[in-house]
Design an enzyme around this catalytic site. Sequence first.
Site, mmCIF file in Angstrom:
data_model
loop_
_atom_site.group_PDB
_atom_site.id
_atom_site.type_symbol
_atom_site.label_atom_id
_atom_site.label_comp_id
_atom_site.label_asym_id
_atom_site.label_seq_id
_atom_site.Cartn_x
_atom_site.Cartn_y
_atom_site.Cartn_z
ATOM 1 N N ALA A 106 53.033 -50.312 16.934
ATOM 2 C CA ALA A 106 51.746 -49.736 17.179
ATOM 3 C C ALA A 106 50.770 -50.941 16.606
ATOM 4 O O ALA A 106 51.051 -51.762 16.084
ATOM 5 C CB ALA A 106 51.533 -48.630 16.411
ATOM 6 N N LYS A 107 49.557 -50.482 17.119
ATOM 7 C CA LYS A 107 48.490 -51.454 16.645
ATOM 8 C C LYS A 107 46.988 -50.503 16.714
ATOM 9 O O LYS A 107 47.132 -49.666 17.486
ATOM 10 C CB LYS A 107 48.340 -52.821 17.520
#
Length: 418
Positions: A106-107
């Site tokens: 994720a980011k």
Amino acid sequence: MDIYNNPTFNMACRQFDLVADRLQIPDDERGRLKFPKRSMTVALPIHCDDGSTKVFAGYRVQHHLTLGPTKGGLRYHPDVTIGEVAALAMWMSWKCALTGLPYGGAKGGITCDPRKLSITELERLTRRYTQEMIPFIGEKVDVMAPDMGTNEQTMAWIMDTYSVHTGYTVPGIVTGKPVAIGGSLGRREATGRGVGYLINRALDTTGLAANNCRAVVQGFGNVGSVTAFSLAKYGVKVVAVSDMFGGIYNPKGLDLAAVEKYQEEKKSLAGFPGAEAVTNEQLLLLPCEILVPAALERQITEANAGKIQCRILAEAANGPTTPEADVILDQRPEIFIIPDILCNAGGVIVSYFEWVQDLQSFFWTESEVMDKLFRIMETAFAQTLNMSRKQKVTMRTAALSLGIKRVQEAKKLRGLFP
Ligand code: NAD
């Protein structure tokens, strides 16, 4: 999936496609592996100190949920876009799989210049972002960590906002938070120390002696500065470092403690006495044995890949080398590349340790953390080097192949619902 269209996302897709061709991944599996599972864009209005109201754009991308919760950093930078965040999330997926962590990638990010915001504005922005993300995150859903422009304090605000909403303390909602509120010993230094460890391994592999080597580090933030100090401990001479305003160079070696003190006081490296000023472009071309890009993506391009002078390229930043530059570097076998998803994996590995400690409310000593970190890095390095040699592919292709294949296998085993 045009919303992600951006040079960094296109670069991550191109890297994926090259490896997918090599692994002969069927076309009907590629889209599932490549495109983010979920993404969220939020508008973040905050009261500024001057009485005005400003709205910032915030993003979070969860790339895949096949192996567990998603995990990845939060970036504050003026150039943040949903496409860049999606690329960084995809790289996190391959990195977690390569190192055997039970996470998808994720980011997140907010398009802002954190240097132009006061501490109270940063706190309001971070709390507002967390509030908007509440339906989307959780300690078993998606766990954030620091990245460019964010730090331990940012994580503390996120944890506090989330815990107030939940009604009890949830330390596992973020990693990279201060030790006093459930952070892990060694997390702040983990990425840079991991980079240092792998460079030392690469020195063994290439037959270079640390005390005959010069290092150049682009970006003197969390990762770059800890890497520089770690290299100095191994006996390497650090001759140049930089920040967003430019670099400083002394072929005789920099006094890193003095550089750190100067940066803390002046908030910039410019004007550091006893070193010559260089631009970030010049810095990458300086003569050295070890080059460490530790700032932004797409720094080694087709324009400079033929001119860099190092023997080891240690990619501490995410995505610092473009696929076009890779084509040129493929023709330069004298350069040993430690690819980003391997090189900077120390951060997410110790984030995983922090999360495990938080879930168990049982904390480890710093030496336990470091010992476990280096074991995982050693295994990932050995597996990547082994594949690269046996199959005669680059270290990047080997690392990406190992990561992508593991996610592909997990998706196959779980099947497609319904
Ligand atoms: P940071 O904000 O602490 O430091 C970033 C540094 O880069 C600063 O010195 C900044 O001045 C410099 N910089 C910004 N723009 C620049 C430019 N155009 N040219 C040269 N330098 C520039 O960030 P960080 O946490 O050290 O992250 C650096 C890189 O490492 C990023 O690519 C990040 O995604 C990656 N990374 C970080 C972690 C982590 O644990 N923090 C983990 C894995 C990967």
